[in-house]
Design a protein around this motif. Sequence first.
Motif, PDB file in Angstrom:
ATOM      1  N   SER A 146     -13.040  -3.858  23.715  1.00 51.77           N
ATOM      2  CA  SER A 146     -11.061  -4.253  23.173  1.00 51.77           C
ATOM      3  C   SER A 146     -10.688  -3.726  24.074  1.00 51.77           C
ATOM      4  O   SER A 146     -10.749  -2.851  24.739  1.00 51.77           O
ATOM      5  CB  SER A 146     -10.853  -4.884  21.770  1.00 51.77           C
ATOM      6  N   SER A 147      -9.012  -4.327  24.151  1.00 53.19           N
ATOM      7  CA  SER A 147      -7.746  -4.283  24.917  1.00 53.19           C
ATOM      8  C   SER A 147      -7.410  -2.690  23.908  1.00 53.19           C
ATOM      9  O   SER A 147      -6.341  -2.155  24.294  1.00 53.19           O
ATOM     10  CB  SER A 147      -6.732  -4.749  25.279  1.00 53.19           C
ATOM     11  N   HIS A 181     -16.670   1.950  19.201  1.00 53.14           N
ATOM     12  CA  HIS A 181     -15.176   1.725  18.974  1.00 53.14           C
ATOM     13  C   HIS A 181     -14.338   1.035  19.747  1.00 53.14           C
ATOM     14  O   HIS A 181     -14.060   0.853  20.730  1.00 53.14           O
ATOM     15  CB  HIS A 181     -14.799   2.750  18.897  1.00 53.14           C
ATOM     16  N   ASP A 182     -13.861  -0.218  18.466  1.00 54.04           N
ATOM     17  CA  ASP A 182     -13.100  -1.221  18.723  1.00 54.04           C
ATOM     18  C   ASP A 182     -13.131  -2.002  19.663  1.00 54.04           C
ATOM     19  O   ASP A 182     -12.609  -2.546  20.799  1.00 54.04           O
ATOM     20  CB  ASP A 182     -11.645  -0.392  19.320  1.00 54.04           C
ATOM     21  N   THR A 235     -11.793  -6.343  16.306  1.00 57.46           N
ATOM     22  CA  THR A 235     -12.234  -5.405  16.930  1.00 57.46           C
ATOM     23  C   THR A 235     -13.307  -4.404  15.523  1.00 57.46           C
ATOM     24  O   THR A 235     -12.684  -5.080  14.513  1.00 57.46           O
ATOM     25  CB  THR A 235     -11.736  -4.382  16.610  1.00 57.46           C
ATOM     26  N   ILE A 236     -14.184  -4.248  15.798  1.00 58.04           N
ATOM     27  CA  ILE A 236     -15.680  -3.248  14.891  1.00 58.04           C
ATOM     28  C   ILE A 236     -15.983  -2.619  15.684  1.00 58.04           C
ATOM     29  O   ILE A 236     -15.426  -2.040  16.519  1.00 58.04           O
ATOM     30  CB  ILE A 236     -16.310  -4.725  15.008  1.00 58.04           C
ATOM     31  N   THR A 237     -15.955  -1.296  15.114  1.00 63.23           N
ATOM     32  CA  THR A 237     -17.201  -0.666  15.108  1.00 63.23           C
ATOM     33  C   THR A 237     -17.765   0.252  13.951  1.00 63.23           C
ATOM     34  O   THR A 237     -18.476  -0.062  13.084  1.00 63.23           O
ATOM     35  CB  THR A 237     -15.417   0.923  14.448  1.00 63.23           C
ATOM     36  N   PHE A 238     -18.978   0.688  14.994  1.00 65.00           N
ATOM     37  CA  PHE A 238     -19.905   1.075  14.330  1.00 65.00           C
ATOM     38  C   PHE A 238     -20.251   2.618  15.051  1.00 65.00           C
ATOM     39  O   PHE A 238     -20.732   2.359  16.144  1.00 65.00           O
ATOM     40  CB  PHE A 238     -21.267  -0.309  13.866  1.00 65.00           C
TER      41      PHE A 238
END
Length: 360
Positions: free
Chosen positions: A216-217, A241-242, A251-254
């Motif tokens: 993402s930005s 991350h993001d 956004t997603i984070t894992f």
Amino acid sequence: IAEDELGNQTEMFSYEFVLDRIAPESATIGLSPQFDSEPLGDNQTAFPSVELIGQTEPGAIVEYDGSYYPETANESGGFQLYDIQLAMGLNQLTIDITDVAGNANAMTYEVERIPRESVGPDAFGYQATPLEHEFVDISSTGTLIYGGSFDAYRQVLAEDLDGFTFPFYGTTYGTLFVSDNGMITFREGNSSPYGNLTYSTYVPTIAPLLDQLQRSSETNAGIYRELVGTEGDRRLIIQWHDYRLGSDFGTITFQAVLHEADGTIDFHYADLLTDGPGLDGRQTSAGISAGENLQFTELSVVVLDSDGPNEFVGNGLSTRVSLITPDTFAPIVISELANATGGFTDISQDPSITGRVMDS
């Protein structure tokens, strides 16, 4: 009798048919035995995708509200409904039954999907179980592996890992590849966002979330790595991350955490919520695969297969993939023709066979 304008008449004839205005009775429906969970017959299952069997009028057309193709009951009235995706909890399936005369009846079949306690083990001994959620954000302390756009991978070299090695399906690796599409691979990189861990991976793969992902930005968006712990018992954390999931906004984070000591793998899903459908309806995979040219279901543990979110992969969840102890699994022999002169067939002018043994 039919008569024309000149008075010519036909002989009297009769037309026989069966008048049927009675809708078929509700079918007897249940889970196919191989998709039922203990105790059997209670309309509960831990399978995310199931098959139903039932009994109705012979020749009747049977379909449910999520099916692509109707099924026709056989001459004994038996029928099967395939590949029915279940959401977690109670599912109410509308079953439409239309007899040969066109009389229709709609019925509701209720089946409850209950959480699975585990997935596996596969033939090597790997099994997945839910884990108490734990997430330590390394976006401000870790080293950036990749901060590009999409469909790419980067190699993490041995010098980057400070001697960290990881045992996976019987081989110990000192380097690895990280893809922005949510997977870690060994031997070589793989940047494809498409695939299924049970049949289309060609290299050893650890996939906390295999899908079309892109950075993402957001300021700190990217893939990070961090090595924690003491030598011999270190953990390598890889964090996406993001990242964006498909065309969803938000956004997603894992993370995936690789344990040096015993080859255990942890997946931590800190945030899988998006401003869109998220995992619902996506062809997302998660789990591990040996990437060998075998029956892939024998050498893979898949915790998500286009059925997310579920009890293993979801917002605020964690999952552990580890080897069952004690080891009661026989070694696995991987073999193939050394010189397949017949191309993609089992025919060759050269009788030489090459292979190796996999054992934990």
